[in-house]
Design a protein around this motif. Structure first.
Motif, PDB file in Angstrom:
ATOM      1  N   GLY A  17       5.418  -8.078   5.447  1.00  0.00           N
ATOM      2  CA  GLY A  17       5.374  -7.041   6.778  1.00  0.00           C
ATOM      3  C   GLY A  17       4.008  -6.310   6.812  1.00  0.00           C
ATOM      4  O   GLY A  17       3.541  -5.944   7.793  1.00  0.00           O
ATOM      5  N   ARG A  52       6.178 -13.963  10.821  1.00  0.00           N
ATOM      6  CA  ARG A  52       6.329 -12.635  10.557  1.00  0.00           C
ATOM      7  C   ARG A  52       5.549 -11.749  11.735  1.00  0.00           C
ATOM      8  O   ARG A  52       5.801 -10.802  12.414  1.00  0.00           O
ATOM      9  CB  ARG A  52       5.685 -12.185   9.404  1.00  0.00           C
ATOM     10  N   ALA A  56       1.561  -8.454   8.437  1.00  0.00           N
ATOM     11  CA  ALA A  56       1.897  -8.889   9.655  1.00  0.00           C
ATOM     12  C   ALA A  56       1.817  -7.862  10.721  1.00  0.00           C
ATOM     13  O   ALA A  56       1.630  -8.158  11.697  1.00  0.00           O
ATOM     14  CB  ALA A  56       3.195  -9.777   9.756  1.00  0.00           C
TER      15      ALA A  56
END
Lengths: 233, 221
Positions: free
Chosen positions: B91, B5, B94
């Protein structure tokens, strides 16, 4: 969502006692610093500025460590009281860091011959002052209670790194500023006993003052939080 | 947080910059103008001293890095893309590492141009070019972990353009001092000094990376 009400807590009930204790302790400490303790062999009466200067610096350290602890507690629990503690302590810390710089400057003029010296303790203290002014600015530019509290808590955690840097800067780098006399690694203060006693008395008095100011400012912030919640409901 | 990611976010950032390189162009232009103006303001003779040249270069780099990082997040907000990234599984974790990684590469490019310009304009003689490269790499590594952290904190706030430098520059003081001293040491032939300052810069980069990875996900809404 934050839900809060301004409650009468034990801290609020203690406020009058803290105020009285601050006044008494400040009078005693001022008498010790101005009358009882002797002038310094080298600095003469100029040394008396240091009693207030060092107590101010102690309060700045204490205030910013409390900001850090309250910030961790806020992120952990999301309870708004910790955000109120953090902002109260940051404001008091900025005030007393500013006073530390001003008093240090007044002391430096007769001792070092200059109002300002680019030496590590002075510069790192000024940087710490700028950092926490930025912290207060970040808070003021954010309107949403939860977002402001979360962002400020993160910043409060990041900025605490500077506190040990300020304290240890005089031992890490060649400095004009004197080395720590009380909070030394060997725990052996290097001051004359009467000077040390006066310094401890002033530090205790300032700590009472900090506690008093904190209870007042936290109360104001809790009421402000409650008003925002009411307006939003 | 998965490396895949982080790689996705970093690659996406590089692709966006390649498609619309306004972050890189503005940062390179800014660093060139600032080095030129600073050198003129202090005088070319004074500016060519290793410590002064190093300080001018790293101050310009810090501002350019703030500019590039702010532009990167502004682009996300303009395209409403940030919310989509945050909604992805992993997300939120990351985005800090991915952005910091991509911006390190971008700031590295800015450093190459700014460094070449400094050497050319100020006719600097560098005693230890290899050590100068090492210090520059370490200095570049030290900027994004701090700046991405503060850009995230100021995201969606009014006056964020002014707020980010106000917050980031005091925190970057140790890195700027270390990078300036390391650059001066490499230019004047002090190999041990250059390596020591580079080590300190890497240590700062690691500390702020860990701090950012730990607490930035909480700041992203």
């Amino acid at each position: 969502m934050i839900s809060t009400t301004a409650k009468t807590t034990s801290a609020l009930r203690a406020r009058p006692f803290l105020g009285a204790a601050s006044i008494v302790a400040l009078f005693v400490a001022l008498w010790m610093a101005l009358v009882w303790s002797p002038p310094d062999a080298a600095m003469g009466n100029v040394v008396r500025i240091l009693y207030v200067h060092v107590a101010n610096a102690w309060l700045a350290y204490l205030a910013f460590v409390i900001v850090f602890l309250a910030s961790v507690a806020y992120l952990w629990t999301k309870r708004p009281v910790f955000d109120a503690v953090a902002v109260a302590s940051a404001e008091i810390g900025v005030l007393f860091t500013g006073l530390t710089l001003v008093l240090g400057s007044i002391w430096a003029r007769p001792t070092w011959g200059v109002w300002w010296s680019w030496e590590p303790r002075v510069v790192t203290t000024a940087v710490m002052f700028a950092m926490y002014v930025g912290y207060l600015l970040l808070r003021n530019l954010s309107d949403d209670l939860e977002r402001r509290a979360t962002r400020a808590a993160i910043l409060g955690i990041v900025l605490v790194v500077d506190v040990p840097i300020v304290h240890l800067s005089v031992t890490w780098m060649n400095a004009l500023h004197q080395l720590p006399s009380v909070l030394r690694p060997d725990l052996q203060p290097t001051l004359d006993p009467s000077m040390l006693a006066s310094l401890i008395a002033m530090t205790i008095a300032f700590t009472f003052l900090y506690a008093y100011l904190m209870t007042a400012r936290v109360d104001i912030e809790r009421r402000r939080q409650a008003r925002v919640i009411e307006a939003r409901a | 947080m998965s490396l895949r990611r982080i790689g996705l976010v970093a690659r996406r950032e590089v692709r966006a910059e390649r498609g619309q390189p306004d972050g890189l162009v503005s940062a390179v232009t800014f660093v060139a103008v600032l080095i030129l103006v600073e050198s003129l303001a202090v005088g070319p003779l004074a500016a060519s001293r290793p410590a002064v040249a190093g300080a001018l270069f790293w101050i310009a780099m810090a501002f350019a890095a703030i500019l590039a990082t702010s532009r990167s997040f502004e682009r996300e907000l303009e395209d409403d893309a940030l919310d989509a990234v945050l909604a992805l599984p992993g997300g939120r974790d990351a985005i800090y590492a991915g952005k910091a990684l991509a911006l390190t590469a971008l700031i590295g490019l800015v450093a190459i141009v700014g460094g070449a310009l400094s050497l050319l304009l100020l006719s600097l003689d560098v005693a230890l070019p290899g050590h100068l490269v090492l210090v520059t790499i370490a200095g570049v590594l030290g900027l994004p972990p701090v700046i991405v952290l503060f850009v995230v904190l100021a995201l969606r706030l009014r006056s964020r353009g002014a707020l980010v430098p106000i917050l980031a520059l005091p925190v970057l003081v140790p890195q700027l001092v270390a990078a300036t001293n390391g650059t001066a040491a490499a230019a004047s032939g002090d190999a041990a000094g250059a390596i020591a300052w580079a080590g300190l810069l890497v240590a700062f980069a690691l500390v702020y990376s860990v701090l950012g990875l730990t607490i930035v996900p909480a700041a992203l809404e």
